[in-house]
Structures are given as structure tokens and as C-alpha cells.
Design a protein around this motif. Structure first.
Motif, PDB file in Angstrom:
ATOM      1  N   ILE B  66       0.773  -1.161  -0.107  1.00  0.00           N
ATOM      2  CA  ILE B  66       0.057  -0.040   0.069  1.00  0.00           C
ATOM      3  C   ILE B  66       0.929   1.238  -0.171  1.00  0.00           C
ATOM      4  O   ILE B  66       0.579   2.098  -0.623  1.00  0.00           O
ATOM      5  N   SER B  72      -4.471  -0.621  -6.089  1.00  0.00           N
ATOM      6  CA  SER B  72      -5.476   0.462  -6.268  1.00  0.00           C
ATOM      7  C   SER B  72      -6.793   0.117  -5.419  1.00  0.00           C
ATOM      8  O   SER B  72      -7.515   0.957  -5.301  1.00  0.00           O
ATOM      9  N   THR B  73      -7.179  -1.143  -5.221  1.00  0.00           N
ATOM     10  CA  THR B  73      -8.304  -1.462  -4.261  1.00  0.00           C
ATOM     11  C   THR B  73      -7.706  -2.348  -3.142  1.00  0.00           C
ATOM     12  O   THR B  73      -7.163  -3.572  -3.402  1.00  0.00           O
ATOM     13  N   ALA B  85      -2.866   3.768   4.880  1.00  0.00           N
ATOM     14  CA  ALA B  85      -3.952   3.454   4.055  1.00  0.00           C
ATOM     15  C   ALA B  85      -5.233   4.367   4.440  1.00  0.00           C
ATOM     16  O   ALA B  85      -6.075   4.543   3.517  1.00  0.00           O
ATOM     17  N   MET B  88      -4.690   7.677   2.271  1.00  0.00           N
ATOM     18  CA  MET B  88      -4.815   7.240   0.938  1.00  0.00           C
ATOM     19  C   MET B  88      -6.351   6.805   0.613  1.00  0.00           C
ATOM     20  O   MET B  88      -6.609   7.449  -0.499  1.00  0.00           O
ATOM     21  N   THR B  93      -6.679   7.721  -3.496  1.00  0.00           N
ATOM     22  CA  THR B  93      -5.612   7.352  -4.112  1.00  0.00           C
ATOM     23  C   THR B  93      -5.738   5.611  -3.914  1.00  0.00           C
ATOM     24  O   THR B  93      -4.877   4.857  -4.649  1.00  0.00           O
ATOM     25  N   LEU B  94      -6.444   5.261  -2.974  1.00  0.00           N
ATOM     26  CA  LEU B  94      -6.551   3.770  -2.584  1.00  0.00           C
ATOM     27  C   LEU B  94      -8.283   3.637  -2.385  1.00  0.00           C
ATOM     28  O   LEU B  94      -8.888   4.184  -1.651  1.00  0.00           O
TER      29      LEU B  94
END
Lengths: 215, 220
Positions: B66, B72-73, B85, B88, B93-94
Motif C-alpha cells: 500500500i 489500487s483496491t 491506508a 490514501m 488514491t486507494l
């Protein structure tokens, strides 16, 4: 006694010999320190064990043996390990007698909000939603207010962890039972008054005969 | 150990591709195969969909992927111990899908067991129900949760025998056995290897396992 100790001691009295119990992270963990030594309570950690023992000396910590908070723990005699599917089968299947967990908000219908403050804090629900739905008895361990603001409400405003599952709310001021018609005062702490508790509770209280909490 | 089941870095990298989905065992990194994650980092693979109980820590577990921007997911039950996390997710962005832990375990089990989904009361009247069907069975409501599988699973075992049978260490078991049932290819990082395990002690049958890296092998 500080608020934490009052709450933990009182909740420990709800546990019975032979009960399978899950204690949430934080304040609920303190309940383990006050369990009557004359009874045997089996503590589950939802990451995969029953028979949770006390924290080890740091030098004895085993990285392969942790609780659901990732902290090193020990296993008591008779304890065992299992995988996450089995662990949540035990939880959802109604085999856990009591689960104790904290609250951001809890309401007069027994609904609980404990896992998200939208736009501010989004840690995730972890195993809490399964525990609250699956356990036979759900006890909320919480301070009565947060920075003076009531946490016990007519309806939760925050997104729920579970709808109408809470049975008992234990704070440093009172013990409240959730019934079909709302919250009933079971016990009052001797250092407070009924008027104070009413003022700090944002939900109607049914008050009949009640007893005093241990000072 | 059979040659086709012994894993080296080159073989591992040959199976990775951008945009793939990866299941990673472990619970707050207890029972997470850290070397396989390091090999993933070295490969440069990106745009991953990661399925894991949690986001690990910024410097351990899937948190390493991460933090490096490779994911991305993320599908997980909890990200609270990984502030990277969380930020983001806030910055979009996540993409994070939060799933109740018991539901996640059952969704993975459903995939591995060939089921079309599971019905659970967990999450009713909560954000976990959003966009899902509600079904009644014998008058009680349940949420229909769909199976979750992945292209590969990264598994941490305690012991692997020469056939590929596995068992696990203490609470490092957690999501590992079920994830070994639900991916197209199963990569195992085992602490030790043995000739043959007592059949009564096997947790994951070797037929579910594709490749094994042991700490005593020359996989580095």
C-alpha cells in the motif's frame, strides 16, 4: 475508583461460570482483570483462539500468538487455535455467551454505533458487526459521556454497527437495560444522582426500583 | 519436495501481472508471508486488488504494498492500524471496501467451496448492507454476500511436507487456510519443511497448494 475500573468491575459480575466471552479492544479488555477467581470464563479472541491468558513478559512474546489487536498474548490450559471461518462460525452461530464492546453512540432501541465517524475516522468494523449480531448477550462498556456530550441517545446518528442487538449498557454512572419499551435504570452509582444521569442521557429513562452500584 | 512445487523468485515473478487480484493471509501481520510480499514489491507489479483481513502496518504486511502505491483496491475488515491506508483512502488514491470480518471469511469460503454466496444477518441496517440484496429465510432477514476469489493467494504456513500438505502456527492460522481454497494459484511461504506430516495434523491438503517457499530453501 476511576471510571474504567467501575465499569470493568461491574461488567465482570455479568459473567458466569463456563461462559464463552469476547472482550473488545480497549476498556472491555479490563473486564478480564476483575473476573471472580472462583469461576472459569473462556475468553475468545476472534483472530483464532479460545482460552486467552494474560499478556506475556516481553521476552516471552511469541509473534505467532496474538489477540485481535495484534498484541502478544498467552494461551491457558485447555485453550486451542482455529481459523477465521471457524472463529466467526462460533460467533455468528450463537455460541458466544457474552460480548463486551465500546461505543461511540448507543441508543434506546439497543442499536450501536462504534466503527466509523464519516469524514473523520474510518478504521473499519473488524469483527464487531458479527460479534454484536451473533453473541447471546451484548454488553456496551462506555463512559456515560464524551467530553460532556451524551453517548446514550434516543437514536444513533452515526452509521450503525448493528441494529437492536444491545442488551445492557454499563457506564461509570449507571447500569441500563435495553427492553422493548426503551432504557430501564437498573443501578445508579452512589457518587451521582438520578437527575444528573437523566441530564447526561439523551434518551428517556424508565425508572422503577433500582439498586446502587458498588462505589 | 516435488520440483514443481518449489518456488523461486523468477517463477513467482513470472506469474505476476498488473491489475491482478491477490489474497494475503494474516491478521495484523501475524501469519502474513512477508518474503512473498517483498518479492512482489521487487517485481514492480502494480494496480493490485488486495484482499486481506486488514491493511497491516505501514512497514509490514500488505501495508508495504500500500505504502509503495502498488494497491489500487483493498478489500478488508479493518485499516485502523495503518494511517497511510487511511490517508490514501481519504485522498482517493486507494479504494477501500470495508467488509465485516466474518462476512469476509465466509465470502472467501464460498468461492473456495463452489457456492454462489452466503446469507448472513451481519450488517443488516448498517453501511455494510448498501447495494446488496436482502433475502428472507423462515421469516428472518439476511444479506446476500457474493463469493470472493483472487488470481493468487499468498499463504504463510508453519510446516509444509514434501507433498505440499500444510499446517499453521497458533493464531498465525487465521485467514490462511480459507484463502488457500479460493485462488487460481496458491503460493505458500512455510517456516519449516518435513518429509511427511502426520495425516491427522494436516490443515490444508496438498491438492490446494501450487508453490512452496521454505525458509531453508535457496529461494532467495
Amino acid at each position: 475508583m476511576d471510571a474504567k475500573t467501575i465499569i470493568a468491575k461491574r461488567i465482570a459480575r455479568e459473567l458466569h461460570d463456563g461462559d464463552l466471552v469476547n472482550l473488545g479492544i480497549g476498556l472491555p479488555t479490563w473486564v478480564a482483570n476483575h473476573i471472580d477467581p472462583a469461576i472459569t470464563v473462556h475468553l475468545q479472541s476472534e483472530n483464532g483462539l479460545i482460552g486467552l491468558g494474560p499478556s506475556p513478559d516481553p521476552k516471552d512474546a511469541d509473534p505467532d500468538l496474538t489477540n485481535a489487536g495484534g498484541q502478544p498474548v498467552t494461551l491457558q490450559a485447555g485453550g486451542m487455535y482455529f481459523d477465521s471461518v471457524t472463529s466467526f462460525g462460533i460467533i455468528r452461530g450463537g455460541h458466544v455467551d457474552v460480548t463486551v464492546l465500546g461505543a461511540l453512540e448507543v441508543d434506546a432501541e439497543g442499536s450501536l454505533a462504534s466503527w466509523i465517524v464519516p469524514g473523520k475516522r474510518v478504521p473499519g468494523m473488524g469483527g464487531a458487526m458479527d460479534l454484536v449480531v451473533g453473541a447471546r448477550k451484548v454488553i456496551v462498556a462506555t463512559t456515560h459521556t464524551n467530553q460532556g456530550k451524551p453517548k446514550i441517545k434516543t437514536r444513533c446518528a452515526l452509521p450503525l454497527t448493528a441494529y437492536r442487538q444491545v442488551n445492557l449498557i454499563v457506564t461509570e454512572l449507571a447500569v441500563l437495560e435495553v427492553r422493548e419499551d426503551g432504557l430501564h435504570l437498573l443501578e445508579l452509582h452512589p457518587d451521582t444522582t438520578l437527575d444528573t444521569v437523566r441530564a447526561l442521557t439523551e434518551a428517556p429513562l424508565h425508572v422503577g426500583t433500582y439498586t446502587m452500584m458498588e462505589g | 519436495m516435488k520440483a514443481h512445487k518449489k518456488l523461486d523468485k523468477q517463477t513467482f515473478h513470472a506469474h505476476l501481472f498488473d491489475g491482478m487480484s491477490v489474497m494475503v493471509g494474516g491478521f495484523m501481520t501475524c501469519g502474513t508471508p512477508e518474503r512473498l510480499i517483498d518479492w512482489m514489491l521487487e517485481s514492480g507489479v502494480k494496480n493490485l486488488t488486495v484482499i486481506c483481513n486488514d491493511a497491516g502496518y505501514p512497514e509490514a504486511g500488505v501495508g508495504k504494498l500500500i505504502a509503495a502505491g502498488r494497491v489500487s483496491t483493498l478489500i478488508a475488515s479493518h485499516i485502523g492500524l495503518n494511517p497511510i491506508a487511511g490517508s490514501m483512502m481519504g485522498a482517493e488514491t486507494l479504494a477501500v471496501t470495508l467488509v465485516p470480518q466474518g462476512t469476509l471469511a465466509e465470502q472467501i469460503r464460498a468461492k473456495g467451496a463452489g457456492l454462489g454466496g452466503i446469507l448472513t444477518p451481519t450488517g443488516l441496517h448498517t453501511p455494510a448492507e448498501a447495494g446488496k440484496s436482502r433475502l428472507e429465510v423462515d421469516g428472518k432477514p439476511y444479506i446476500l454476500e457474493r463469493p470472493i476469489g483472487a488470481d493468487i493467494a499468498l499463504i504463510k504456513a508453519r510446516e509444509a511436507d514434501q507433498y505440499g500438505n500444510l499446517n499453521y502456527a497458533k493464531t498465525a492460522r487465521n485467514f490462511n487456510p480459507v484463502m488457500a481454497t479460493a485462488a487460481n494459484l496458491v503460493f505458500v511461504e512455510a517456516t519449516c519443511r518435513s518429509q511427511a506430516m502426520d495425516p491427522e495434523t494436516v490443515i490444508t491438503p496438498h491438492v490446494l497448494v501450487d508453490y512452496i517457499l521454505t525458509e531453508v530453501s535457496d529461494g532467495r
